[in-house]
Design an enzyme around this catalytic site. Structure first.
Site, short mmCIF file in Angstrom:
data_model
loop_
_atom_site.label_atom_id
_atom_site.label_comp_id
_atom_site.label_asym_id
_atom_site.label_seq_id
_atom_site.Cartn_x
_atom_site.Cartn_y
_atom_site.Cartn_z
N ARG A 248 0.86 -1.19 0.00
CA ARG A 248 0.00 0.00 0.00
C ARG A 248 0.89 1.24 0.00
NH1 ARG A 248 -5.12 -2.06 1.97
NH2 ARG A 248 -6.32 -1.97 0.09
N GLN B 41 -0.52 2.46 -6.09
CA GLN B 41 -1.98 2.63 -5.95
C GLN B 41 -2.74 2.14 -7.17
OE1 GLN B 41 -2.79 6.64 -4.72
NE2 GLN B 41 -2.81 6.08 -2.57
N ASP C 251 -3.32 -1.66 -7.20
CA ASP C 251 -3.82 -2.22 -5.94
C ASP C 251 -5.20 -2.87 -6.15
OD1 ASP C 251 -4.78 -2.66 -3.41
OD2 ASP C 251 -4.22 -0.70 -2.63
N SER D 253 -7.89 -2.53 -3.29
CA SER D 253 -8.64 -1.26 -3.28
C SER D 253 -9.69 -1.24 -4.38
CB SER D 253 -7.70 -0.07 -3.47
OG SER D 253 -6.92 0.10 -2.33
N TYR E 156 -3.47 -0.51 8.37
CA TYR E 156 -4.23 -1.69 8.76
C TYR E 156 -4.51 -1.74 10.27
CZ TYR E 156 -3.54 -3.77 4.17
OH TYR E 156 -3.56 -4.04 2.84
P1 NAD Z 1 -9.23 -3.67 5.54
O1 NAD Z 1 -10.05 -4.24 4.42
O2 NAD Z 1 -8.05 -4.40 6.01
O3 NAD Z 1 -10.18 -3.40 6.80
C1 NAD Z 1 -11.35 -2.64 6.70
C2 NAD Z 1 -11.49 -1.70 7.87
O4 NAD Z 1 -11.88 -2.43 9.02
C3 NAD Z 1 -10.21 -0.96 8.26
O5 NAD Z 1 -10.47 0.43 8.20
C4 NAD Z 1 -9.92 -1.42 9.67
O6 NAD Z 1 -9.33 -0.42 10.48
C5 NAD Z 1 -11.33 -1.79 10.15
N1 NAD Z 1 -11.36 -2.65 11.34
C6 NAD Z 1 -10.57 -3.72 11.64
N2 NAD Z 1 -10.92 -4.24 12.84
C7 NAD Z 1 -11.97 -3.50 13.30
C8 NAD Z 1 -12.76 -3.56 14.50
N3 NAD Z 1 -12.55 -4.47 15.42
N4 NAD Z 1 -13.74 -2.64 14.63
C9 NAD Z 1 -13.96 -1.70 13.68
N5 NAD Z 1 -13.25 -1.59 12.55
C10 NAD Z 1 -12.26 -2.49 12.36
O7 NAD Z 1 -8.80 -2.19 5.15
P2 NAD Z 1 -8.59 -1.58 3.69
O8 NAD Z 1 -9.86 -1.18 3.10
O9 NAD Z 1 -7.72 -2.50 2.95
O10 NAD Z 1 -7.82 -0.24 4.01
C11 NAD Z 1 -6.74 -0.23 4.91
C12 NAD Z 1 -5.99 1.09 4.83
O11 NAD Z 1 -5.14 1.12 3.71
C13 NAD Z 1 -6.80 2.35 4.82
O12 NAD Z 1 -6.19 3.25 5.70
C14 NAD Z 1 -6.63 2.84 3.41
O13 NAD Z 1 -6.78 4.23 3.33
C15 NAD Z 1 -5.23 2.39 3.13
N6 NAD Z 1 -4.94 2.27 1.71
C16 NAD Z 1 -3.80 2.81 1.21
C17 NAD Z 1 -3.50 2.66 -0.14
C18 NAD Z 1 -2.23 3.22 -0.72
O14 NAD Z 1 -1.65 4.14 -0.18
N7 NAD Z 1 -1.77 2.64 -1.82
C19 NAD Z 1 -4.35 1.97 -0.95
C20 NAD Z 1 -5.50 1.43 -0.40
C21 NAD Z 1 -5.78 1.57 0.93
#
Ligand code: NAD
Length: 373
Positions: A121, A126, A129, A132, A229
């Site tokens: 990430r 991006q 990904d 995403s 994460y």
């Molecule tokens: P994910 O699918 O791993 O999880 C989904 C969400 O569930 C997360 O926000 C996590 O904090 C939340 N979660 C986990 N346990 C929980 C609990 N017990 N109670 C409530 N919520 C809980 O996450 P994702 O969609 O893959 O995104 C993860 C992060 O990566 C985000 O911050 C996103 O902005 C970031 N991201 C960065 C890039 C990049 O820079 N290339 C690309 C995509 C996502």
């Protein structure tokens, strides 16, 4: 350089890893693109569209012959890849932690497996990904599917016969899917609230016009959390979160849960006792159902009735939007290979940061640090 794509064999998998758009781009790079007949049908891409893009269409053994790169949604059984060039690259979803036998089979076959779900990430990755691109569509679809099943309307309506009140939607887990779920529910006119364990999501929730609902008594994860994460939370936190959910959920009509913890089962966020406090006719969509589920009682691809509340969740949510999901997934793959395309060699040459992150096997061995640890 021959790039081959098969029709997906996994039951219910409607996506395809190559589209006419990405095929044309690969051909422009100098590659020959071969696609199995009917591979795009379930994603509304007819063979004729591939043909027009200059793709070689054919049956499986033939199109695989001499393939240097294989692109797939789900990593195919190695038997399907017979005839490919020695050491061929296979870029696909491997679920490497859940399916080590498949990884071992790729090593044994001398293939170079590239797990797209392990794409780091980082900013420059991006556009590559897949988590995403697919989660974004899944977050949208979860809201649409829940709204479709809900026997009431989402927006407030003032009619001559009286007022219809807006639906209250609660989104649990505000990553990529959760943010899109909030945005979609808002567009449909619902009153939206949302929660996460990562404090950075509070502002993101508010910027989408939703209300943040956070555990205050016990500290959650500061900022974005490591790599964005979440990790497993302490027992104290879990207790405080359960209390918070209990007091909030009884007033909600729709709950969308999206919480995942990388490499672990999804955290349990909603109990049967909490569901019992909801209004009959409410709908819960568990986007984490395939990872063990956030909601007690959820079963993939089934409508479960508990206390008059419907619990639902798909084993493969992006597969329910196969045309868009394929278009984005295929572009992720093209962006990945194109970024590393060595013009002189006429093939992709991966760098260390991204190559080592996604590569599972090479030269007959499992080489990924995360699998060897
Ligand atoms: P994910 O699918 O791993 O999880 C989904 C969400 O569930 C997360 O926000 C996590 O904090 C939340 N979660 C986990 N346990 C929980 C609990 N017990 N109670 C409530 N919520 C809980 O996450 P994702 O969609 O893959 O995104 C993860 C992060 O990566 C985000 O911050 C996103 O902005 C970031 N991201 C960065 C890039 C990049 O820079 N290339 C690309 C995509 C996502």
């Amino acid at each position: 350089m021959r790039i081959a794509t098969l029709k997906e064999r996994t039951p219910g998998e409607r996506r395809v890893a190559m589209t006419p758009e990405t095929a044309a781009k690969f051909i422009k790079l100098g590659a020959v693109v071969a696609v199995e007949q009917g591979a795009g049908e379930a994603a509304a891409i007819p063979d004729s569209a591939f043909e027009q893009a200059g793709v070689v269409l054919g049956e499986r053994p033939g199109i695989m012959t001499g393939a240097d790169i294989v692109l797939a949604v789900r990593a195919p059984d190695t038997a399907l890849l017979e005839g490919s060039a020695p050491g061929a690259l296979v870029a696909a979803l491997f679920e490497p932690f859940a399916d080590p036998a498949r990884v071992a089979a790729y090593a044994d076959a001398g293939l170079e497996a590239l797990a797209m779900e392990l794409m780091p990430r980082i900013t420059r990755a991006q556009s590559m990904d897949v988590l995403s691109s697919q989660s974004n569509l899944a977050g949208y679809k979860a809201v649409i599917a829940a709204a479709n099943l809900y026997g009431r309307a989402f927006p407030m309506m003032m009619t001559a016969a009286g007022t219809v009140s807006p639906a209250r939607v609660f989104v649990m887990g505000v990553g990529v899917a959760g943010l899109q779920a909030i945005a979609t529910a808002r567009r449909l006119g619902a009153q939206v609230s949302a929660t996460d364990v990562r404090s950075a999501t509070r502002e993101q929730i508010m910027s989408l016009g939703a209300k943040p609902i956070f555990v205050e008594a016990v500290a959650g994860i500061e900022g974005e959390g490591s790599g964005g994460y979440a990790t497993e939370m302490s027992e104290d936190y879990q207790r405080a979160q359960a209390e918070l959910v209990s007091s909030h959920i009884a007033k909600q009509d729709i709950v969308i849960t999206t919480a995942l913890i990388p490499g672990r089962a999804a955290p349990r966020l909603v109990s049967d006792a909490q569901i019992a406090t909801m209004r009959p006719g409410s709908v819960i969509f568990d986007l984490a159902v395939a990872a063990g589920g956030n909601v007690e009682g959820s079963v993939a691809d089934e409508l479960v009735d508990r206390h008059g509340v419907t619990i639902m969740g798909y084993a493969n949510t992006p597969g329910h939007l196969a045309a868009d999901a394929s278009a984005l997934y295929a572009r992720n793959l093209f962006n990945f290979l194109n970024a590393f395309w060595d013009k002189d060699a006429g093939r992709p040459v991966l760098d260390e940061e991204i190559g080592n992150a996604v590569r599972l096997t090479r030269g007959g061995k499992v080489v990924n640090e995360r699998l060897r640890a």
